[in-house]
Design an enzyme around this catalytic site. Structure first.
Site, PDB file in Angstrom:
ATOM      1  N   ASP A 528      26.600  33.742  38.012  1.00 46.20           N
ATOM      2  CA  ASP A 528      26.538  34.744  39.076  1.00 46.20           C
ATOM      3  C   ASP A 528      26.160  36.068  38.417  1.00 46.20           C
ATOM      4  O   ASP A 528      26.955  36.656  37.675  1.00 46.20           O
ATOM      5  CB  ASP A 528      27.927  34.825  39.738  1.00 46.20           C
ATOM      6  CG  ASP A 528      27.981  35.823  40.880  1.00 46.20           C
ATOM      7  OD1 ASP A 528      27.069  36.676  40.975  1.00 46.20           O
ATOM      8  OD2 ASP A 528      28.946  35.755  41.668  1.00 46.20           O
ATOM      9  N   HIS A 529      24.965  36.512  38.718  1.00 45.68           N
ATOM     10  CA  HIS A 529      24.431  37.676  38.013  1.00 45.68           C
ATOM     11  C   HIS A 529      25.154  38.967  38.399  1.00 45.68           C
ATOM     12  O   HIS A 529      24.985  39.998  37.755  1.00 45.68           O
ATOM     13  CB  HIS A 529      22.928  37.803  38.303  1.00 45.68           C
ATOM     14  CG  HIS A 529      22.150  38.449  37.201  1.00 45.68           C
ATOM     15  ND1 HIS A 529      22.742  39.137  36.157  1.00 45.68           N
ATOM     16  CD2 HIS A 529      20.817  38.521  36.968  1.00 45.68           C
ATOM     17  CE1 HIS A 529      21.812  39.605  35.343  1.00 45.68           C
ATOM     18  NE2 HIS A 529      20.626  39.248  35.811  1.00 45.68           N
ATOM     19  N   ARG A 530      25.982  38.920  39.418  1.00 48.36           N
ATOM     20  CA  ARG A 530      26.774  40.115  39.739  1.00 48.36           C
ATOM     21  C   ARG A 530      27.835  40.347  38.674  1.00 48.36           C
ATOM     22  O   ARG A 530      28.293  41.463  38.472  1.00 48.36           O
ATOM     23  CB  ARG A 530      27.470  39.950  41.103  1.00 48.36           C
ATOM     24  CG  ARG A 530      26.522  39.870  42.277  1.00 48.36           C
ATOM     25  CD  ARG A 530      27.273  39.537  43.543  1.00 48.36           C
ATOM     26  NE  ARG A 530      27.984  38.259  43.432  1.00 48.36           N
ATOM     27  CZ  ARG A 530      28.800  37.769  44.366  1.00 48.36           C
ATOM     28  NH1 ARG A 530      29.013  38.454  45.476  1.00 48.36           N
ATOM     29  NH2 ARG A 530      29.392  36.601  44.203  1.00 48.36           N
TER      30      ARG A 530
END
Ligand code: COA
Length: 556
Positions: A528-530
């Site tokens: 999850d690139h967040r």
């Protein structure tokens, strides 16, 4: 004493021996006036036969599949004392389903335009008023659909009202020009409130007729629908109303009006669908000859709420009639897919995914694994690379704690987990499940291998319980036993990363002098690139590859 009423099939036009396709009530049911009792279907339309007044269904005289004609008794009703019946409005017919009564009742123009009768073709000012909206009062006006000066068609929506049950448009009673608007969004209106004044050409009334006609509304009366048939101009949630927006406002997609009109569904189902903003075009009918039932509408709405139809606010995938192009068969999705599909979609649309690919040299690890294999077998356990991989993941998670976290729903915190419960994707005949091995850090590779085997078997036999699938921090999805070189697994949200493992292959690796055969394991880490940056993901997979390569602290 309460009246007993025989409910009869009303005038259904030229049709005779019409099929009863649905009985909508059971004996003993309480019904309101106008509730559909049965549904009839001709080759042209489906229509409900409504209760003439509120009461209790004493007995039903017909069943699905029966043929009925005008006058056939379909049910006996014990009327609620004091309730208004259709015959109170001008008919002697005790069934209350006489055509003329319902004409009076149902054909009232959607907007109570209070114009005087005039010669055909003359322009006049017409007030557009809120028509009978049932028991609602002080209803919120949520949208004004036209502006002063706009040309509108007859039946075009002028304003939209919303009750807690339905949204409905108030349509223009005639074609014409909007002279002035009397309301704005947010106002509260009731039956009779003037929403606009329009200049309209009111045609079709002969002067001599209008002179003797005490009810000018009748001059403009649209063709009466048969009892219970779709009431195109009725301002309830099922009003066509030209620009009807039903409950599609906001989250649901606009209704395909022409398709909706042709859909194979009874009026009560249409009304129900309108109230829920459900487009019948998109709903598969499970009833006789593909007729859409109440249950079909409910199921469709549920699936939309779960996100199956693209989810709120998402552009929809085109709905194609595949049978136009060849033979098709429609089969139900398995239970697990029905549950996991929306979850996968939720993760896919909520978490921006990136996948980092790398390779681990597991030549040494595989030698260790093979050395332990017979011991494991003696314990009834199969020692596959996955047990080692899971142990190695714990090392990487310790080193990179952000991978062992979840994004707090406030979007401003990470929930850091201090435990190492790892899920693994298991392929079963019924679909994909993710059992969880708890505290992998405290377990030897033998323990992990044994639990893997036990849980995988439970999964295949459909014996997993909720407790076996809860609490994971990180998931490993291994397709190594099947094949492939890389893939992009979907993060098992709210986890923030998942490791995909493909099939290890012997590869020639340059050692500075020669090519050496090395057993190479493909790793695909989706994250999850967040929460995880690309550089961190590259470091994580590199570290993991090193741990696997050195086979460091993996056995005990
Ligand atoms: N490379 C090469 N061989 C591998 C391997 C890998 N990465 N992983 C497993 N193998 C071998 C095993 O050693 C075994 O060989 P063997 O019988 O000669 O010892 C064979 O492949 C089969 O292994 P498998 O039975 O699949 O065991 P596993 O421990 O690797 O996996 C499950 C167990 C439950 C995870 C697995 O059966 C499964 O369901 N995988 C599918 C997961 C999935 O669908 N993921 C996709 C989600 S998007």
């Amino acid at each position: 004493m309460a009246d007993k009423i025989q409910v009869k099939v009303p005038d259904i036009g030229d049709f005779d021996e019409v099929e009863v396709i649905d009985v909508l009530v059971a004996e003993g049911d309480s019904v309101e006036a106008e509730d559909g009792l049965i549904t009839l279907e001709t080759d042209k339309a489906a229509m409900d036969v409504p209760a003439p007044q509120a009461g209790k269904v004493l007995s039903l005289k017909v069943a699905s599949g029966d043929k009925v004609s005008e006058g056939t008794v379909i049910a006996e009703l014990e009327a609620v004392e004091g309730s208004e019946s259709a015959q109170d409005k001008g008919s002697d017919e005790p069934s209350g389903s006489d055509d003329s009564d319902t004409d009076e009742d149902q054909s009232q123009p959607a907007s109570d335009a209070t114009e005087e009768a005039t010669p055909a073709g003359e322009k006049q000012e017409v007030e557009v008023t809120v028509p009978d909206i049932g028991d609602f009062d002080e209803v919120e006006l949520i949208d004004v659909l036209v502006a002063e000066g706009d040309e509108v068609e007859e039946e075009q929506g002028i304003v939209t009202l919303e009750t807690d049950k339905a949204a409905m448009d108030v349509p223009a009673p005639h074609a014409g020009t909007i002279k002035s608007l009397k309301v704005k969004a947010g106002d509260k209106v009731s039956q009779g409130s003037v929403v606009a004044v329009m200049e309209a050409v009111v045609g079709g009334v002969e002067p001599e007729h209008s002179a003797s006609e005490s009810e000018p509304k009748k001059a403009d009366k649209p063709e009466s629908p048969k009892p219970g048939q779709d009431k195109k101009s009725e301002p309830t949630g099922d009003a066509g109303g030209g620009t009807d927006k039903g409950l599609d406002r906001g989250s649901l997609q606009a209704i395909d009006e022409s398709g909706f009109a042709k859909a194979h569904a009874s009026p009560s189902v249409r009304k129900f669908a309108r109230e829920l903003g459900a487009d019948l075009v998109k709903i598969h009918g499970s009833g006789y000859k593909g007729r859409i039932t109440h249950d079909d509408v409910k199921k469709w709405v549920k699936s939309q709420l779960r996100g199956a139809g693209g989810g709120a606010g998402l552009p929809q995938v085109p709905d194609i009639d595949h049978s136009k192009f060849g033979d098709v068969e429609r089969v139900p999705l398995g239970r697990i897919k029905k549950i996991s599909g929306p979850r996968l979609q939720a993760s896919w649309v909520n978490a921006p995914h990136v996948t980092q690919h790398d390779e681990a040299d597991i030549t040494k690890m595989d030698a260790v694994r093979k050395a332990l294999k017979s011991d494991a077998e003696a314990m009834g356990t199969k020692m596959t690379p996955l047990a080692f991989i899971m142990k190695a993941c714990v090392h990487a998670l310790r080193e990179f704690p952000d991978f062992n976290s979840s994004l707090d729903p406030d979007g401003e915190h990470l929930v850091m987990k201090k435990y190492f419960h790892l899920g693994f994707a298991a392929d079963t005949p019924n679909g994909l499940v993710v059992p969880v091995i708890r505290d992998v850090d405290d377990k030897s590779v033998f323990d992990v291998a044994r639990e893997l085997g036990e849980l995988a078997e439970k999964a295949r036999n459909g014996k997993l319980q909720q407790k076996h699938m809860q609490g994971a921090c990180f998931t490993v999805s291994s397709l190594g036993g099947i094949g492939g070189t890389a893939f992009t697994p979907i993060v098992n949200a709210p986890e923030v990363a998942i490791l995909g493992v493909s099939k290890a292959e012997m590869k020639p690796v340059w050692n500075g002098q020669d090519f050496e055969p090395r057993l190479t394991l493909p790793l695909s880490l989706s994250y999850d690139h967040r929460v995880i940056d690309g550089a961190a993901a590259a470091r994580f997979t590199r570290y993991l590859a090193d741990v696997l390569g050195e086979c460091r602290n993996l056995v005990m």
